[in-house]
Design a protein around this motif. Structure first.
Motif, PDB file in Angstrom:
ATOM      1  N   ILE A 130       0.836  -1.204   0.000  1.00 45.65           N
ATOM      2  CA  ILE A 130       0.000   0.000   0.000  1.00 45.65           C
ATOM      3  C   ILE A 130       0.870   1.253   0.000  1.00 45.65           C
ATOM      4  CG2 ILE A 130      -1.635   1.340   1.403  1.00 45.65           C
ATOM      5  CD1 ILE A 130      -2.831  -1.429   2.238  1.00 45.65           C
ATOM      6  N   GLN A 131       1.943   1.234   0.776  1.00 38.80           N
ATOM      7  CA  GLN A 131       2.841   2.386   0.790  1.00 38.80           C
ATOM      8  C   GLN A 131       3.552   2.557  -0.545  1.00 38.80           C
ATOM      9  OE1 GLN A 131       5.314   3.044   4.281  1.00 38.80           O
ATOM     10  NE2 GLN A 131       3.900   1.828   5.491  1.00 38.80           N
ATOM     11  N   ALA A 132       3.754   1.453  -1.277  1.00 35.12           N
ATOM     12  CA  ALA A 132       4.331   1.544  -2.619  1.00 35.12           C
ATOM     13  C   ALA A 132       3.406   2.326  -3.538  1.00 35.12           C
ATOM     14  CB  ALA A 132       4.569   0.140  -3.185  1.00 35.12           C
ATOM     15  N   VAL A 133       2.101   2.083  -3.389  1.00 36.54           N
ATOM     16  CA  VAL A 133       1.106   2.818  -4.186  1.00 36.54           C
ATOM     17  C   VAL A 133       1.161   4.310  -3.849  1.00 36.54           C
ATOM     18  CG1 VAL A 133      -1.368   3.144  -4.623  1.00 36.54           C
ATOM     19  CG2 VAL A 133      -0.442   0.831  -4.403  1.00 36.54           C
ATOM     20  N   PHE A 134       1.168   4.625  -2.547  1.00 36.09           N
ATOM     21  CA  PHE A 134       1.204   6.030  -2.120  1.00 36.09           C
ATOM     22  C   PHE A 134       2.474   6.725  -2.611  1.00 36.09           C
ATOM     23  CE2 PHE A 134      -1.619   5.226   1.879  1.00 36.09           C
ATOM     24  CZ  PHE A 134      -2.710   5.075   1.050  1.00 36.09           C
ATOM     25  N   SER A 135       3.587   6.023  -2.476  1.00 36.31           N
ATOM     26  CA  SER A 135       4.870   6.597  -2.885  1.00 36.31           C
ATOM     27  C   SER A 135       4.908   6.844  -4.392  1.00 36.31           C
ATOM     28  CB  SER A 135       6.020   5.666  -2.489  1.00 36.31           C
ATOM     29  OG  SER A 135       5.990   5.413  -1.109  1.00 36.31           O
ATOM     30  N   ILE A 293      13.248   7.345  -9.683  1.00 35.08           N
ATOM     31  CA  ILE A 293      13.071   7.204  -8.243  1.00 35.08           C
ATOM     32  C   ILE A 293      11.732   6.538  -7.936  1.00 35.08           C
ATOM     33  CG2 ILE A 293      12.862   8.473  -6.053  1.00 35.08           C
ATOM     34  CD1 ILE A 293      14.804  10.541  -7.227  1.00 35.08           C
ATOM     35  N   ALA A 294      10.689   6.913  -8.720  1.00 36.77           N
ATOM     36  CA  ALA A 294       9.357   6.328  -8.525  1.00 36.77           C
ATOM     37  C   ALA A 294       9.376   4.828  -8.763  1.00 36.77           C
ATOM     38  CB  ALA A 294       8.362   6.990  -9.476  1.00 36.77           C
ATOM     39  N   VAL A 295      10.062   4.402  -9.825  1.00 35.41           N
ATOM     40  CA  VAL A 295      10.143   2.972 -10.159  1.00 35.41           C
ATOM     41  C   VAL A 295      10.894   2.218  -9.062  1.00 35.41           C
ATOM     42  CG1 VAL A 295      11.127   1.295 -11.785  1.00 35.41           C
ATOM     43  CG2 VAL A 295       9.981   3.348 -12.645  1.00 35.41           C
ATOM     44  N   GLY A 296      12.044   2.752  -8.667  1.00 38.49           N
ATOM     45  CA  GLY A 296      12.834   2.115  -7.612  1.00 38.49           C
ATOM     46  C   GLY A 296      12.083   2.059  -6.302  1.00 38.49           C
ATOM     47  N   PHE A 354      15.137   4.303  -0.875  1.00 43.18           N
ATOM     48  CA  PHE A 354      14.140   5.216  -0.298  1.00 43.18           C
ATOM     49  C   PHE A 354      12.852   4.464   0.027  1.00 43.18           C
ATOM     50  CE2 PHE A 354      15.873   9.105  -2.844  1.00 43.18           C
ATOM     51  CZ  PHE A 354      16.898   9.257  -1.931  1.00 43.18           C
ATOM     52  N   GLY A 355      12.352   3.733  -0.965  1.00 40.34           N
ATOM     53  CA  GLY A 355      11.086   3.011  -0.802  1.00 40.34           C
ATOM     54  C   GLY A 355      11.138   2.005   0.331  1.00 40.34           C
ATOM     55  N   LEU A 356      12.245   1.252   0.393  1.00 37.19           N
ATOM     56  CA  LEU A 356      12.411   0.240   1.436  1.00 37.19           C
ATOM     57  C   LEU A 356      12.436   0.891   2.818  1.00 37.19           C
ATOM     58  CD1 LEU A 356      13.071  -2.696   2.320  1.00 37.19           C
ATOM     59  CD2 LEU A 356      15.494  -2.124   2.013  1.00 37.19           C
ATOM     60  N   LEU A 357      13.272   1.915   2.988  1.00 42.77           N
ATOM     61  CA  LEU A 357      13.460   2.510   4.311  1.00 42.77           C
ATOM     62  C   LEU A 357      12.238   3.297   4.777  1.00 42.77           C
ATOM     63  CD1 LEU A 357      17.202   3.613   4.176  1.00 42.77           C
ATOM     64  CD2 LEU A 357      16.196   1.735   5.456  1.00 42.77           C
ATOM     65  N   PHE A 358      11.589   4.016   3.880  1.00 48.78           N
ATOM     66  CA  PHE A 358      10.410   4.776   4.290  1.00 48.78           C
ATOM     67  C   PHE A 358       9.276   3.842   4.696  1.00 48.78           C
ATOM     68  CE2 PHE A 358      12.663   8.363   3.004  1.00 48.78           C
ATOM     69  CZ  PHE A 358      11.933   9.523   3.271  1.00 48.78           C
ATOM     70  N   ALA A 359       9.106   2.741   3.968  1.00 50.01           N
ATOM     71  CA  ALA A 359       8.055   1.770   4.316  1.00 50.01           C
ATOM     72  C   ALA A 359       8.376   1.083   5.643  1.00 50.01           C
ATOM     73  CB  ALA A 359       7.915   0.737   3.204  1.00 50.01           C
ATOM     74  N   VAL A 360       9.612   0.618   5.798  1.00 50.15           N
ATOM     75  CA  VAL A 360      10.017  -0.087   7.024  1.00 50.15           C
ATOM     76  C   VAL A 360       9.932   0.852   8.231  1.00 50.15           C
ATOM     77  CG1 VAL A 360      11.943  -1.222   8.209  1.00 50.15           C
ATOM     78  CG2 VAL A 360      11.481  -1.753   5.815  1.00 50.15           C
ATOM     79  N   ALA A 361      10.373   2.113   8.052  1.00 48.16           N
ATOM     80  CA  ALA A 361      10.351   3.073   9.158  1.00 48.16           C
ATOM     81  C   ALA A 361       8.924   3.402   9.585  1.00 48.16           C
ATOM     82  CB  ALA A 361      11.086   4.351   8.756  1.00 48.16           C
ATOM     83  N   THR A 362       8.017   3.546   8.619  1.00 51.27           N
ATOM     84  CA  THR A 362       6.614   3.833   8.954  1.00 51.27           C
ATOM     85  C   THR A 362       5.993   2.672   9.727  1.00 51.27           C
ATOM     86  OG1 THR A 362       6.361   5.204   6.976  1.00 51.27           O
ATOM     87  CG2 THR A 362       4.339   4.433   8.022  1.00 51.27           C
ATOM     88  N   ILE A 363       6.243   1.450   9.247  1.00 56.31           N
ATOM     89  CA  ILE A 363       5.718   0.264   9.933  1.00 56.31           C
ATOM     90  C   ILE A 363       6.342   0.139  11.328  1.00 56.31           C
ATOM     91  CG2 ILE A 363       5.610  -2.270   9.884  1.00 56.31           C
ATOM     92  CD1 ILE A 363       5.539  -2.018   6.773  1.00 56.31           C
ATOM     93  N   ALA A 364       7.640   0.421  11.431  1.00 57.47           N
ATOM     94  CA  ALA A 364       8.336   0.345  12.723  1.00 57.47           C
ATOM     95  C   ALA A 364       7.749   1.342  13.717  1.00 57.47           C
ATOM     96  CB  ALA A 364       9.826   0.614  12.540  1.00 57.47           C
ATOM     97  N   SER A 365       7.441   2.570  13.251  1.00 60.91           N
ATOM     98  CA  SER A 365       6.893   3.593  14.153  1.00 60.91           C
ATOM     99  C   SER A 365       5.539   3.165  14.719  1.00 60.91           C
ATOM    100  CB  SER A 365       6.753   4.935  13.422  1.00 60.91           C
ATOM    101  OG  SER A 365       5.723   4.889  12.459  1.00 60.91           O
ATOM    102  N   GLN A 366       4.840   2.285  13.979  1.00 58.95           N
ATOM    103  CA  GLN A 366       3.537   1.789  14.447  1.00 58.95           C
ATOM    104  C   GLN A 366       3.675   0.525  15.300  1.00 58.95           C
ATOM    105  OE1 GLN A 366       1.737   1.399  10.578  1.00 58.95           O
ATOM    106  NE2 GLN A 366       1.129   3.542  10.485  1.00 58.95           N
TER     107      GLN A 366
END
Length: 439
Positions: A130-135, A293-296, A354-366
């Motif tokens: 889902i975060q991939a879609v948003f990103s 960047i979007a593709v990656g 970017f995609g990996l870390l932003f997704a993992v960090a968001t999930i981690a914060s929750q």
């Protein structure tokens, strides 16, 4: 996804209007200033929006933990839509700046609350996708936004860049109506005194990045922040809960993301400029480079949820920060003679990180947070990302403006980012591997 389908599309539309607004404004703002006058207020069209949307992020998170996410997101979208209507009918630069501030007050809740709802509704495995879609929406908007901005300005009028938000805002609210929140929200005391002190301190510090004589703003911001700390130490229920700082997982993840956003996250703002001025490339082709960047990002964030379960948080933070530093090193070393294809490839790899870390960090914060502070934990991390990116981009702008030419300027920018990416690598080793490590 079943009953959550409409909610999901509501969140997608929320992300879309936030992303498009930022990118359309960049294209349309010169025309707006030409028609309304007041060139001296040009920068404030962006500054007041950024201040309002950044400072209110933690408050939305705190309110979401008390009153629920759905109600608050609908209010945020409502405020943003009203602000858009007012911007569309503005007849001077002064009123436009004020109305942009109202828009920003709504925007401050739209993305964080969407992420919090995703955390409430979907499993860790689904959240990455889902975060991939948003990103992807954000990245694609950076390309589509300027095109739409040009279309509205030339075919209709600049006012339609704001009026288009009215039907989109209404559609978002309609999609959210069926959503029934399952979480039991506790009525708790909210420290508004702490919020206002915190907001004033951060506003002063952010203003320092947008004025010609920043020193007094920095000093005033630090003084107010120290007052905030002293007042909060005596507060029984402080605006930023003590649990956020005692929880090693949350604290270290947030510190990592603050430093990480100081590094290469902001460099994409200057790459199209570098291609236009350094390589005499067209606006369209230079903007298209951001698609890399979007593709990656999509490939990095999609498997993030599954990888967390398989490899743990710590290993993914280490991997993402190493990939960022290595791709950044290539940019620094070869920026002068790099081909378009090679630059596209390197930025795709960086986008993956970017995609990996932003997704993992968001999930981690929750996942590191207890249920009653999940909202403030998620929004605080997004707030710190914004702060890191704002400071990073400001410093990068200064490095480019004071360089002999754009190539030297970009080398200096990449060197600055590279230094902070090494700091991020060090911090990645301090993050706990599993949620249970801090429970």
């Amino acid at each position: 996804m079943g009953k959550n389908r409409y909610v999901f599309w509501g969140l997608v539309i929320t992300t879309l209007i936030s992303a498009l607004d930022a990118n359309i404004m960049q294209t349309a703002s010169p025309t707006i200033v030409k028609q309304l006058g007041g060139m001296e207020l040009f920068a404030w069209i962006f500054v007041v929006y950024m201040l309002a949307s950044t400072v209110t992020v933690p408050l939305y998170g705190k309110l979401a933990d008390r009153y629920g996410r759905k109600k608050l997101l609908m209010i945020a979208v409502g405020i943003f839509t009203i602000g858009s209507i007012l911007c569309g009918i503005a007849n001077s630069m002064v009123t436009l700046v004020i109305y942009r501030g109202i828009q920003g007050l709504g925007a401050g809740g739209m993305i964080p609350l969407s992420m919090i709802i995703v955390g409430d509704l979907f499993t860790i495995e689904k959240r990455g996708r889902i975060q991939a879609v948003f990103s992807s929406i954000w990245a694609l908007s950076s390309i589509v936004g300027p095109v739409l901005g040009s279309f509205f300005v030339k075919t209709l009028t600049w006012r339609w860049i704001f009026f288009i938000n009215i039907p989109i805002g209404i559609l978002t609210v309609l999609c959210l109506i069926p959503y029934k929140e399952q979480v039991d929200f506790k009525k708790s005391y909210i420290d508004y005194k702490g919020f206002f002190l915190f907001g004033i301190a951060i506003t002063l510090l952010l203003l320092a990045t947008n004025v010609s004589h920043p020193l007094w703003y920095v000093i005033a911001g630090i003084v107010v922040f120290l007052i905030f700390v002293m007042v909060e130490r005596k507060e029984t229920y402080p605006f930023l809960p003590v649990a956020l700082f005692k929880n090693k997982g949350i604290f270290r993840t947030n510190l990592f993301m603050l430093v990480y956003c100081l590094s290469f996250y902001g460099t994409s703002n200057f790459i199209p400029l570098f291609l236009q001025e350094g390589n005499h490339m067209s606006i369209y082709k230079s903007g298209l480079i951001l698609l890399s960047i979007a593709v990656g990002w999509m490939f990095g964030s999609t498997p993030a949820g599954n990888w967390i379960i398989r490899f743990g948080y710590k290993n993914l933070f280490i991997l993402g920060s190493f990939v960022t530093a290595l791709s950044g090193l290539l940019l620094y070393l070869f920026v002068e003679n790099i081909s378009y294809a090679a630059l596209f490839l390197v930025l795709t790899v960086q986008g993956f990180a970017f995609g990996l870390l932003f997704a993992v960090a968001t999930i981690a914060s929750q996942e590191f947070a207890e249920a009653e502070i999940k909202g403030i934990s998620t929004s605080l991390q997004m707030f710190l990302r914004n702060i890191g990116a704002s400071i990073g981009v400001t410093i990068m702008g200064v490095l480019i403006n004071h360089a002999a030419n754009i190539v030297v300027g970009m080398q200096n920018v990449f060197l600055f980012a590279l230094i902070f990416s090494f700091v991020a690598i060090f911090l990645s080793f301090l993050i706990p591997a599993k949620t249970t490590a801090v429970s």
